[in-house]
Each structure stands twice: as C-alpha cells, then as structure tokens.
Design a protein around this motif. Structure first.
Motif, PDB file in Angstrom:
ATOM      1  N   ARG A 418       0.832  -1.214   0.000  1.00 44.24           N
ATOM      2  CA  ARG A 418       0.000   0.000   0.000  1.00 44.24           C
ATOM      3  C   ARG A 418       0.860   1.254   0.000  1.00 44.24           C
ATOM      4  O   ARG A 418       0.568   2.231  -0.697  1.00 44.24           O
ATOM      5  N   CYS A 419       1.904   1.258   0.801  1.00 35.53           N
ATOM      6  CA  CYS A 419       2.768   2.432   0.883  1.00 35.53           C
ATOM      7  C   CYS A 419       3.517   2.681  -0.426  1.00 35.53           C
ATOM      8  O   CYS A 419       3.771   3.832  -0.796  1.00 35.53           O
ATOM      9  N   ALA A 420       3.871   1.598  -1.109  1.00 34.65           N
ATOM     10  CA  ALA A 420       4.629   1.719  -2.365  1.00 34.65           C
ATOM     11  C   ALA A 420       3.745   2.059  -3.554  1.00 34.65           C
ATOM     12  O   ALA A 420       4.237   2.584  -4.558  1.00 34.65           O
ATOM     13  N   ASP A 421       2.445   1.791  -3.427  1.00 36.45           N
ATOM     14  CA  ASP A 421       1.533   1.972  -4.541  1.00 36.45           C
ATOM     15  C   ASP A 421       1.525   3.414  -5.037  1.00 36.45           C
ATOM     16  O   ASP A 421       1.325   4.348  -4.268  1.00 36.45           O
ATOM     17  N   GLY A 422       1.769   3.583  -6.322  1.00 39.01           N
ATOM     18  CA  GLY A 422       1.774   4.908  -6.913  1.00 39.01           C
ATOM     19  C   GLY A 422       3.080   5.669  -6.754  1.00 39.01           C
ATOM     20  O   GLY A 422       3.228   6.768  -7.296  1.00 39.01           O
ATOM     21  N   VAL A 423       4.019   5.107  -6.007  1.00 44.59           N
ATOM     22  CA  VAL A 423       5.316   5.760  -5.805  1.00 44.59           C
ATOM     23  C   VAL A 423       6.389   5.076  -6.644  1.00 44.59           C
ATOM     24  O   VAL A 423       7.171   5.724  -7.331  1.00 44.59           O
ATOM     25  N   ILE A 424       6.438   3.749  -6.565  1.00 47.07           N
ATOM     26  CA  ILE A 424       7.286   2.962  -7.455  1.00 47.07           C
ATOM     27  C   ILE A 424       6.411   1.893  -8.094  1.00 47.07           C
ATOM     28  O   ILE A 424       5.307   1.620  -7.617  1.00 47.07           O
ATOM     29  N   SER A 425       6.889   1.266  -9.133  1.00 48.11           N
ATOM     30  CA  SER A 425       6.094   0.255  -9.824  1.00 48.11           C
ATOM     31  C   SER A 425       5.883  -0.967  -8.944  1.00 48.11           C
ATOM     32  O   SER A 425       6.660  -1.234  -8.020  1.00 48.11           O
ATOM     33  N   SER A 426       4.848  -1.729  -9.240  1.00 53.34           N
ATOM     34  CA  SER A 426       4.577  -2.947  -8.467  1.00 53.34           C
ATOM     35  C   SER A 426       5.708  -3.954  -8.620  1.00 53.34           C
ATOM     36  O   SER A 426       6.032  -4.685  -7.670  1.00 53.34           O
ATOM     37  N   ASP A 427       6.335  -3.998  -9.787  1.00 55.05           N
ATOM     38  CA  ASP A 427       7.460  -4.919  -9.995  1.00 55.05           C
ATOM     39  C   ASP A 427       8.644  -4.532  -9.105  1.00 55.05           C
ATOM     40  O   ASP A 427       9.283  -5.399  -8.491  1.00 55.05           O
ATOM     41  N   LYS A 428       8.938  -3.242  -9.042  1.00 57.27           N
ATOM     42  CA  LYS A 428      10.031  -2.790  -8.178  1.00 57.27           C
ATOM     43  C   LYS A 428       9.702  -3.028  -6.704  1.00 57.27           C
ATOM     44  O   LYS A 428      10.578  -3.393  -5.915  1.00 57.27           O
ATOM     45  N   ALA A 429       8.457  -2.799  -6.335  1.00 50.53           N
ATOM     46  CA  ALA A 429       8.055  -3.009  -4.941  1.00 50.53           C
ATOM     47  C   ALA A 429       8.233  -4.464  -4.541  1.00 50.53           C
ATOM     48  O   ALA A 429       8.755  -4.770  -3.463  1.00 50.53           O
ATOM     49  N   GLU A 430       7.821  -5.373  -5.404  1.00 52.98           N
ATOM     50  CA  GLU A 430       7.962  -6.796  -5.106  1.00 52.98           C
ATOM     51  C   GLU A 430       9.440  -7.188  -5.058  1.00 52.98           C
ATOM     52  O   GLU A 430       9.860  -7.946  -4.166  1.00 52.98           O
ATOM     53  N   ALA A 431      10.236  -6.667  -5.979  1.00 54.16           N
ATOM     54  CA  ALA A 431      11.665  -6.983  -5.997  1.00 54.16           C
ATOM     55  C   ALA A 431      12.353  -6.442  -4.741  1.00 54.16           C
ATOM     56  O   ALA A 431      13.215  -7.115  -4.153  1.00 54.16           O
ATOM     57  N   ALA A 432      11.980  -5.241  -4.316  1.00 52.08           N
ATOM     58  CA  ALA A 432      12.570  -4.659  -3.113  1.00 52.08           C
ATOM     59  C   ALA A 432      12.206  -5.475  -1.885  1.00 52.08           C
ATOM     60  O   ALA A 432      13.048  -5.720  -1.001  1.00 52.08           O
TER      61      ALA A 432
END
Length: 453
Positions: A418-432
């Motif tokens: 939720r925090c990452a949504d709209g800030v970085i891509s979902s792919d980057k969020a999952e990788a991070a």
C-alpha cells in the motif's frame, strides 16, 4: 560509570559497537531487523510524497548539492550523501507510520535505516554489514533509554532525535569500519549535535528531527574518520550529554549480554498516527464494527488511558492533518466514523468532516488506574447511545503491531504494498521486498537503493 577496561562511557559503547554482529542473535531476531528495514522503506516511500519531505529536498537542491551518490526514496533521483539521509529520514517519519520501541518511547528504525541505506550505498556494503550496523545502533539506543526513560522523555526531548543520534552514529561507524578510538570521538561529536523538542510534535519539524538525526549521524562518523576529535567525557562529563539532557549519568548498558532486539523488540504500526492513539483506535474500530458504521445515535464517548498517553498527544480541535495524527479525540472519532484509520483519514476532507467534529466534541478523556503500566499505551473506549443506559465498550492493553499482538507477515507485506503503490512500480516493490527479506545474503545493497528511487 565507566569500567576499568573503558576509561570513558563512549569508550565502552565504541568497543562493543565496533564488533556487534547478528551472528550472536537467534534467527527470529534477524528476521525482525529485516522487517524493520522493510517497514521503514515502506513508510519512507509513502512519506516521500508529503510536503515536509518535498520542502527539505527542494531546499537542499536550491542551495547546491554535492555528488549524487545516494538514492532519494520515491523521488526518482540521487543526491549527495547528507542530503539523501536528511530527505529520506524526514520522509520516514512524515506520517508517524514508522516503528516504535517501548523502552525508547520513540522511533529507532527511521533514523537507523535512513542513515545506513545512504551510507551503505555510497560504500557498496553487503546486506550482512548493514544488519550488523543496525544492531549496534539499536542496542545502544534502547539500552540507554531503558535506564533514562521515562524521565528523559518527560523533560521534553524527542528521543528519536536526541538519544537516537548517539546510537545512529555508532551504527554508521560500524558500517564503515571505524576503529573504536574514532568511534569514541564520533559519539562525542554526535553528543554536541543533539537537539529536538517535543513541543514540535504535530508539525513538520517532528519529521525533520528524524531527517536531521540520519544526516548528523553520518556527518559525525565521517568527521571522526577524518581525524576530527571531541572531548573524552562528552557523554558523562560534568557538562556532558547525560547531565545536560537527562540530569543523570546512567550505568553502562550490558551490551551484547541481554539483547534488546530480543527483549523489547519493535512495535510496527497499522495506523499512521502517534503511538499513544493505537490501542484506543483498535477499540474504536471494533466498536464501529458493532455499530455497522452508524454513529448518528452516539451521545457520549469516554476514552480511558494511561497517564503516559498525555505526554505525547495534542488536545483541542486539530487545524491540519499533522496535528490530527497526534490528537486522540480525532483518531477515535475518525475510527468510529469510517471504521478504519489510514491515509484517507488524514486528509483535510476527513479532518473537516462534520460527523467527525461532532464525535470529537462529545469525547471525554479520563486517566484510568485500572489500565496496566506496560509501556504500550493501553486504552479503553466506552460509547453511549441515545436512549441506552449501558455503554458499548472495548479495551486493548496493547495495540496491534506490538510484541504481545504482532501483525502477521501477510499484513506487514500488505502495508508495504500500500505504501509503495503509486510511488514505485509494483514490480520494483515486489523486488525490493524480496531483496530485504534475504538481506543477509546480498553482497551489495546498491540495487535495493536504486529500486526505491
């Protein structure tokens, strides 16, 4: 007092922190530290979109920055080392969504993670090295806080800033491998940088405290690494840090013997508001469910709290979303009104909602001797309905996310998403997320930092 082996207090802290290692921890404690990194990255991503972070970063660019060597979380670019730590630390604390520790009565990870990621990226350190450094800073901060609080906090200091700088500096020194003598001087430099008052709670300056601490911890470590020196008794001397800030010199903490990361752990937040509101918010959300969200018949609300709840919180009608985050009446009213407390409840539309204002006006705060003195800000909420003699009640002695009531890994992951949504891509969020969960196996954290831009 210092021991015979260590002639100064700083010497004791420096000697242990220089060799702190997660190898001495049980696996669940290492997992908890990785969760701290994941949670702090999450709230930094969401906090990076707030005005406080934007202003700090904008000013740094206006006055001229150095070489862009460290990633600015959520902003798509890099900056010089000190600017990155300042901006990311401010973002990490901007929503009051970052973790807490009970003895520290403050936020350990916002400053530790923000300083260590920036410094670690520049020096291309491994994941294990950054975990060791976090451990060093955490243990010093919480070990000292266990002795100094609540008196230290009651004097009006924001512990995240004032005491947090001591541990964060030790962690930065550990990360870049400074020898104990240089670490001792770095701690003295940090002691003379310390500042930060609770009067600024509920304002942008509160978040700035975390940013300044992350920046200053790196600065103190780098100065000491270049040969800059401080007084040998900067911590325990007559005019030293402890006597000025706390009015007393604590005993040497038993570092490496009774790990605080195991003993007291961390409190992860499900709501972006001040920690003393959380048990009451849990109760209000439960009661909202019982009412099916229909608050129109509520005639009176009583919130019972421990005396320590009043040390942090603001009273009166909040005039903006930052004040609302540290206002118990608002957090209870919004939780009853909307059945939840997330970022949507900290908009001006929610703050100015007429039903929220009505519920706030009929909310009474009472100090209760029946609640435990457990450091988790316990609370009970009674809701009275028109025409009813019995109240609907809910009580929580510890909030969701605290060690007695931990959030599940699934809920922690949802918070990150939720925090990452709209800030970085979902792919980057999952990788991070996957990178952090395997942090001790990574040879270089640079890739993680660049994912977060």
């Amino acid at each position: 007092m210092a021991s015979e082996k260590h002639s100064t207090f700083a010497g004791h802290l420096a000697d242990w922190s220089s060799r702190a290692s997660i190898g001495e921890l049980p696996s669940e404690a290492v997992t908890l530290i990785k969760r701290a990194f994941l949670d702090t990255i999450a709230v930094t991503l969401s906090g990076s979109q707030l005005d406080s972070s934007r202003i700090v970063l904008g000013l740094s660019e206006d006055i001229g920055a150095g070489d862009p060597v460290a990633s600015i979380v959520g902003r798509g670019r890099k900056a010089d080392l000190l600017t990155a730590a300042l901006a990311n630390g401010t973002a990490a604390h901007a929503e009051l969504f970052d973790d807490n520790n009970e003895p520290m009565i403050s936020h350990p990870s916002a400053v530790l993670v923000s300083s260590l990621l920036a410094l670690g990226q520049k020096h291309k350190v491994s994941g294990r090295e950054i975990l060791n450094a976090y451990l060093a800073g955490f243990e010093i901060n919480v070990g000292l806080s266990r002795q100094l609080n609540p008196g230290y906090y009651e004097r009006g200091w924001h512990v995240t800033r004032t005491l947090g700088l001591i541990g964060a500096t030790a962690s930065c020194c550990r990360l870049i491998g400074l020898p104990p003598d240089a670490v001792r001087h770095a701690l003295g430099i940090a002691a003379t940088m310390a500042s930060g008052m609770r009067q600024n709670f509920g304002t942008m300056a509160m978040a700035l405290h975390a940013g300044l601490t992350a920046r200053d911890a790196i600065h103190a470590a780098l100065l000491a690494g270049k040969g800059f020196r401080s007084d040998d008794e900067a911590l325990e001397g007559r005019y030293g840090y402890f006597n000025l800030f706390a009015g007393t010199v604590p005993d040497l903490p038993p570092l490496g013997k009774d790990y605080e990361i195991v003993r007291s752990g961390l409190i992860f937040k499900p709501y972006p508001s001040g920690a003393p509101t959380h048990a009451a918010v849990d109760a209000a959300i439960e009661l909202s469910g019982k009412l099916n969200g229909d608050t129109g018949k509520i005639s009176k609300i009583i919130c019972h709290v421990h005396p320590h709840n009043f040390m942090t919180l603001r009273e009166g009608v909040p005039r903006d979303t930052l004040r609302a985050r540290v206002n118990m009446q608002y957090c209870i009213a919004a939780s009853l009104r909307f059945g939840r407390l997330d970022s949507d409840q900290f908009t001006m539309a929610a703050v100015e909602d007429q039903e929220v204002a009505r519920l706030m006006a009929i909310t009474e705060m009472r100090v209760s001797d029946a609640l435990p003195d457990n450091g988790f800000f316990p609370a009970a909420v009674d809701v009275f309905l028109e025409g009813e003699t019995e109240a609907l009640s809910a009580r929580y002695d510890a909030p969701l996310g605290s060690p007695p009531r931990p959030m599940s890994p699934e809920r922690m992951n949802q918070k990150f998403t939720r925090c990452a949504d709209g800030v970085i891509s979902s792919d980057k969020a999952e990788a991070a997320m996957q990178f952090v969960l395997a942090l001790e196996t990574k040879s270089d954290i640079t890739a993680l930092c660049e994912m977060l831009e």
